[in-house]
Design a protein around this motif. Sequence first.
Motif, mmCIF file in Angstrom:
data_model
loop_
_atom_site.group_PDB
_atom_site.id
_atom_site.type_symbol
_atom_site.label_atom_id
_atom_site.label_comp_id
_atom_site.label_asym_id
_atom_site.label_seq_id
_atom_site.Cartn_x
_atom_site.Cartn_y
_atom_site.Cartn_z
ATOM 1 N N ASP A 1 111.815 168.730 16.166
ATOM 2 C CA ASP A 1 111.012 169.944 16.015
ATOM 3 C C ASP A 1 111.521 170.790 14.851
ATOM 4 O OD1 ASP A 1 108.782 171.542 17.242
ATOM 5 O OD2 ASP A 1 110.377 173.059 17.332
ATOM 6 N N ARG B 1 110.068 169.255 11.882
ATOM 7 C CA ARG B 1 108.627 169.575 11.837
ATOM 8 C C ARG B 1 108.395 170.960 11.231
ATOM 9 N NH1 ARG B 1 105.284 172.783 14.282
ATOM 10 N NH2 ARG B 1 106.887 173.583 15.692
ATOM 11 N N GLU C 1 99.543 173.617 15.319
ATOM 12 C CA GLU C 1 99.243 172.891 16.555
ATOM 13 C C GLU C 1 99.080 171.398 16.279
ATOM 14 O OE1 GLU C 1 99.392 174.051 19.641
ATOM 15 O OE2 GLU C 1 99.980 175.972 18.766
ATOM 16 N N LYS D 1 102.508 169.846 15.908
ATOM 17 C CA LYS D 1 103.139 169.728 17.236
ATOM 18 C C LYS D 1 102.567 168.535 17.998
ATOM 19 C CE LYS D 1 104.390 174.542 18.190
ATOM 20 N NZ LYS D 1 104.094 175.736 19.029
ATOM 21 N N GLU E 1 104.588 165.277 19.242
ATOM 22 C CA GLU E 1 104.595 165.018 20.683
ATOM 23 C C GLU E 1 104.114 163.606 20.990
ATOM 24 O OE1 GLU E 1 105.222 166.049 24.687
ATOM 25 O OE2 GLU E 1 105.651 167.300 22.949
#
Length: 421
Positions: A349, A352, A376, A379, A383
């Motif tokens: 993350d 990211r 989003e 993410k 994920e």
Amino acid sequence: MNQNIINARITFRNAPIHILERFTIRDLENAYVHFKKHSGLEECVIIQTCNRIELFGKAKNYNIDKIKKTWASLTGLEEEAFEENIEVVENLEAIHHLLKLTSGLDSMVIGEEQILGQIKNSITSARNAKASGQHLNNLFDKAIRIGTRIRNSSGINRGGISVGSMAVKLAEENVDELKLKKILLIGTGEVSTLVAKSLARRGYDFVVTSRTMDRSQAFCETMGGKPVKFEDVLSGFENYDVLFVATTAPYFLVTQERIVKAMKIKKSGMMILDLSNPRTVDEKVATIGAVKLMNLDQIAEMVEKNMKSRLNKVKSVENIISEEVSVLEASMKRLDAEPLVKDVFKNIDSLRVKELQKALQMLNEKDEKKIKIIEELTKAVVESIVSTPMNNIRKASEQGEPDIIEMASKLFDYKKQKELD
């Protein structure tokens, strides 16, 4: 499990009450510090009741001799004192034992409620002392929930009674104004413990005697009552109205001759409940006027009728526990993978966010709505890529496959990252 769950215990099953009392840890806060510092345990929880002293611990590697040595130093005992009385189990057996505790199967009276509250207090104390951590907190929280569910669904905590409480109930039914009578308890073993608990719970005063005054005093400190000399009792039965006799003497302690002598002096009747096996009250005592005698067989028959419904539920509760143990063990094993999984998610993350900032700068994007959509999106992509391998690592941990966790640690440079931190 990479981490071992250990249970070391001394209970009413392997030590009489006067021996058990010697292993009691008086200063819990100090004990937690010593166990974590000297025994090799990284986490620990201590459960203490009048029937048991138990230590649950978590460690990657542990040495039972260090645990005994630490325990001995806290109680002032020699390490040798533990050899005959201590029982040690680990992992699956330790988890199984904890579930038996929370569901009431390991209690002196099957299904009794008190132990569940005592376990809740124990884990709270360990948390407050910062002695327990992720593993034991999870284990105890889940064991308490499972134990509560088992009790509620099986009804094992309803409708039962012990030999001790039945004996006290019979005394109440047969003796007028029992609270005004002089009650004597002879013996300090398992059955005496049940009698003492029942008397104390109902608010009766009573005296206790045993072969030695030290044993009587130790018993009274834990169970209540006042100690009296054994010799004074044998020559002074006229001083008592109700006798609970629960000893292992190989001869009659309460003889016809002694009770005849006592009844010549007494102006009121006497009730004697012989809870010993073999009997230690001479049956001829029942022929003496104003004396009512009941023996263990008569009382046990009443208890058996009362307990039958509860005992019938034990097998079904055992089956539920067996199913829950494997689920609970898997969840404990899964905890071994969580530090790695958490670290991987955190690092990815972080990458990211770093790459997202670069991209937004290159796009020179100012529209908050569009920025939110892009964020989003990043993410969701991370994920979808990371979740499957991470869940597979968790499953491998649950199934006891440390090699996969070790391989994943190398692939994601987990150890190196920790060293850099």
